[in-house]
Design a protein around this motif. Structure first.
Motif, short mmCIF file in Angstrom:
data_model
loop_
_atom_site.label_atom_id
_atom_site.label_comp_id
_atom_site.label_asym_id
_atom_site.label_seq_id
_atom_site.Cartn_x
_atom_site.Cartn_y
_atom_site.Cartn_z
N GLY A 277 0.81 -1.21 0.00
CA GLY A 277 0.00 0.00 0.00
C GLY A 277 0.84 1.26 0.00
N ALA A 278 1.95 1.23 0.74
CA ALA A 278 2.84 2.39 0.78
C ALA A 278 3.48 2.64 -0.57
CB ALA A 278 3.91 2.19 1.86
N LEU A 279 3.90 1.58 -1.26
CA LEU A 279 4.50 1.74 -2.58
C LEU A 279 3.48 2.27 -3.59
CD1 LEU A 279 6.87 -1.34 -3.00
CD2 LEU A 279 7.45 1.04 -2.45
N LEU A 280 2.22 1.84 -3.46
CA LEU A 280 1.18 2.39 -4.34
C LEU A 280 1.00 3.89 -4.10
CD1 LEU A 280 -1.62 -0.36 -4.33
CD2 LEU A 280 -0.25 0.40 -6.27
N LEU A 281 1.03 4.29 -2.84
CA LEU A 281 0.96 5.72 -2.53
C LEU A 281 2.15 6.46 -3.12
CD1 LEU A 281 -0.22 5.99 1.20
CD2 LEU A 281 -1.53 6.47 -0.86
N GLN B 10 10.18 5.86 12.96
CA GLN B 10 9.60 4.98 13.97
C GLN B 10 8.70 3.91 13.36
OE1 GLN B 10 7.86 7.22 17.24
NE2 GLN B 10 9.27 8.92 16.91
N ALA B 11 8.85 3.65 12.05
CA ALA B 11 7.96 2.69 11.37
C ALA B 11 8.52 1.28 11.35
CB ALA B 11 7.71 3.16 9.94
N GLY B 12 9.55 1.00 12.13
CA GLY B 12 10.09 -0.35 12.21
C GLY B 12 10.67 -0.81 10.89
N GLN B 13 10.20 -1.99 10.41
CA GLN B 13 10.72 -2.55 9.16
C GLN B 13 10.39 -1.69 7.94
OE1 GLN B 13 9.60 -6.68 8.63
NE2 GLN B 13 9.76 -7.11 10.82
N LEU B 14 9.37 -0.85 8.06
CA LEU B 14 8.95 -0.01 6.94
C LEU B 14 9.60 1.37 6.99
CD1 LEU B 14 5.16 -0.93 6.85
CD2 LEU B 14 7.02 -1.91 5.52
N SER B 15 10.50 1.57 7.90
CA SER B 15 11.14 2.88 8.05
C SER B 15 11.97 3.22 6.81
CB SER B 15 12.04 2.86 9.29
OG SER B 15 12.73 4.08 9.42
N GLY B 16 11.76 4.41 6.30
CA GLY B 16 12.56 4.92 5.19
C GLY B 16 12.39 4.19 3.89
N LEU B 17 11.22 3.55 3.67
CA LEU B 17 11.07 2.74 2.46
C LEU B 17 11.06 3.57 1.18
CD1 LEU B 17 7.86 2.81 1.18
CD2 LEU B 17 7.43 1.80 3.41
N ALA B 18 10.67 4.87 1.27
CA ALA B 18 10.57 5.70 0.06
C ALA B 18 11.88 6.37 -0.31
CB ALA B 18 9.48 6.76 0.26
N GLN B 19 12.81 6.49 0.64
CA GLN B 19 13.99 7.32 0.40
C GLN B 19 14.83 6.90 -0.82
OE1 GLN B 19 12.70 7.54 3.64
NE2 GLN B 19 12.41 9.62 2.87
N PRO B 20 15.15 5.60 -1.01
CA PRO B 20 15.95 5.24 -2.20
C PRO B 20 15.23 5.58 -3.50
CG PRO B 20 15.93 3.44 -0.60
CD PRO B 20 14.93 4.44 -0.13
N TRP B 21 13.91 5.37 -3.55
CA TRP B 21 13.15 5.68 -4.76
C TRP B 21 13.17 7.18 -5.04
CZ3 TRP B 21 11.57 1.64 -7.63
CH2 TRP B 21 11.43 0.41 -7.00
N LEU B 22 12.99 7.98 -3.99
CA LEU B 22 12.98 9.43 -4.16
C LEU B 22 14.35 9.95 -4.57
CD1 LEU B 22 10.80 10.43 -1.06
CD2 LEU B 22 10.07 10.35 -3.45
#
Length: 507
Positions: free
Chosen positions: A210-214, A268-280
């Motif tokens: 869902g986060a990647l879709l956003l 503070q999102a645990g395993q999902l922390s910083g998931l967008a940064q490499p893409w951005l």
């Protein structure tokens, strides 16, 4: 009255739009007066919100007095107040330009313009992802009609592509919301942040999807490569005041990325922390490089300005990709600069087209025209600012971002940003020399410079030197905004505690 101030930037343009849409045909002085008065009041309300938020408080407005996360909330912090103020200032200058005659090229211009402002302000103020989708749709529906304002084959073609792509983006947005709501049980952003921080392992995959879709949806709104190709044609085909207002549209995508991937999927999102940064980060570098080629290849001034806007999008994405407080402070300073100056350049291109006759904004030899010195001076200021040359605000923003890149060991930004700036200087120099020096023989032509167009355009371009003069207080505000954006616990406490006001630093 002060406690209801957060909803004023939404209600004020909504009421004005209802009044203005009652009569469909024609433009009269009354409707122009209503529209300009409403937007002036919006500037005043936005300034009041910004001054209130400047001390670090977060103001939460509960519609219907329903507490979060069950009710609809509006949240005013430094970032949302800054974006609302930026929107209203840009809109007022665009209206001044439009009221010189372009608002009469089609029906319902002023009503649609106010609906667009309502959608933009709502997107910046909402504290709920579903309502972010709703306000996205409001501003998009208004933008569809505004893009077609005045008619013509180029606008219809560009509008068709724009509508289809944004409908696809809206569908993805709804799917993402369904996935996230099914996984987390809420769409209130503060509540989502709480739940993501303690997410069970079996739901991590769905929330990640869902986060990647956003991220894809917001990348489309921000015009990140490869989802940028709709922007040059759409923005350059629109009438000048509409295209200039659209300068804030890509910033809605930038804002949504900042808000969602810092608050919900931040540190503070645990395993999902910083998931967008490499893409951005890598998407920003690629957008920056491709846009630099576009600036060099453009043969029309309007197209060239839209590629300058894409260069700024790449810079802003790289600033987010570094994921540091200092880089976010720098990108917010640069965001204010590029929104106002690029909007001013699009308005200026329309004034130049009025003077050049059939040649319009094509970068080709044209007839001599009156007011060359004034228009040339305005173009010189805008071009220097957008290319990032000293001593104007573009240079300050780029230098600040490069210094943060060195500090965060993100040195890839240096060569790509410097080469794109060089491309911008070359392209702007070529365009300026062609427009103002390469002239055909014959008597000078051109039309009278409308006062409204001149005031609106000059006001936006004047922000380039003004932001240098006020660089200290503006940079202090953007740095404090970046620090508050990273202090996600303060935002959560403000929204979920039921308080309408939260002190800075509450943990």
């Amino acid at each position: 009255m002060i406690q209801h101030l957060p909803i004023v930037p939404i209600l004020l343009p909504l009421v004005a739009a209802i009044v203005l849409l009652r009569k469909r045909e024609g433009v009269d002085p009354v409707r122009r007066t209503i529209s300009i008065t409403t937007t002036t009041l919006l500037v005043m309300a936005s300034l009041a919100l910004t001054l209130q938020a400047a001390d670090g408080h977060i103001f939460v407005y509960h519609l219907g007095n329903w507490p979060a996360p069950w009710g609809i909330v509006l949240v005013v912090d430094r970032l949302s107040a800054l974006m609302v103020l930026l929107t209203s200032l840009l809109a007022l200058c665009c209206l001044m330009h439009a009221c010189s005659g372009q608002d009469g090229e089609g029906s319902n211009f002023h009503g649609l313009f106010q609906l667009q402002l309502m959608g933009l302000n709502g997107a910046f103020l909402t504290g709920d992802l579903f309502n972010l989708f709703v306000f996205f749709e409001v501003l998009l529906l208004a933008s569809y009609a505004l893009l077609m304002h005045g008619g013509g084959k180029p606008r219809v073609q560009a509008g068709l592509h724009y509508v289809v792509l944004n409908l696809a983006g809206s569908s993805l947005f709804l799917i993402a919301l369904g996935v996230l709501y099914g996984s987390l049980g809420t769409l209130n952003m503060a509540d989502m942040a709480q739940r993501v921080s303690s997410l069970p392992a079996e739901r991590t995959g769905l929330v990640y999807a869902g986060a990647l879709l956003l991220l894809v949806v917001f990348a489309l709104k921000a015009a990140m490569l490869p989802l940028y190709f709709w922007l040059p044609r759409a923005y350059s085909s629109a009438s000048a005041p509409v295209g200039a207002l659209f300068a804030i549209m890509t910033k809605v995508g930038i804002y949504a990325q900042l808000r969602v991937f810092t608050l919900i999927f931040g540190d503070q999102a645990g395993q999902l922390s910083g998931l967008a940064q490499p893409w951005l980060w890598w998407g920003g570098l690629a957008t920056l490089a491709v846009a630099a080629v576009g600036v060099l290849s453009a043969r029309d001034l309007r197209i060239q300005i839209t590629y300058f806007m894409l260069i700024s999008v790449g810079i802003l994405l790289c600033g987010q990709g570094m994921a540091a407080v200092d880089s976010r402070g720098a990108l917010l300073y640069y965001l204010v600069h590029t929104t106002l100056v690029s909007g001013g350049l699009l308005l200026l291109a329309d004034m130049i087209a009025d003077q050049r006759g059939k040649v319009g904004t094509r970068i080709a030899r044209g007839r001599a025209f009156h007011h060359t010195t004034l228009l040339g001076a305005l173009y010189f200021v805008g071009a220097i600012a957008m290319a990032g040359l000293p001593p104007l605000s573009g240079a300050v923003g780029k230098a600040w971002l490069m210094s943060t890149a060195a500090f965060n060991e993100a040195l890839w930004l240096w060569p790509v940003l410097l080469l794109s700036s060089l491309a911008g200087v070359i392209a702007a120099s070529r365009a300026g020399s062609t427009l103002f020096w390469r002239r055909s023989d014959g008597e000078p032509g051109g039309t009278h410079l409308a006062r409204g167009k001149l005031i609106g355009t000059a006001s936006l371009l004047a922000t380039a030197p003004l932001m240098v003069i006020l660089a200290g207080p503006i940079s202090d505000y953007t740095q404090a905004t970046a620090a508050q954006l990273g202090a996600t616990q303060q935002y959560r406490n403000a929204v979920l505690s039921g308080n309408t006001r939260a002190q800075e630093g509450v943990e």
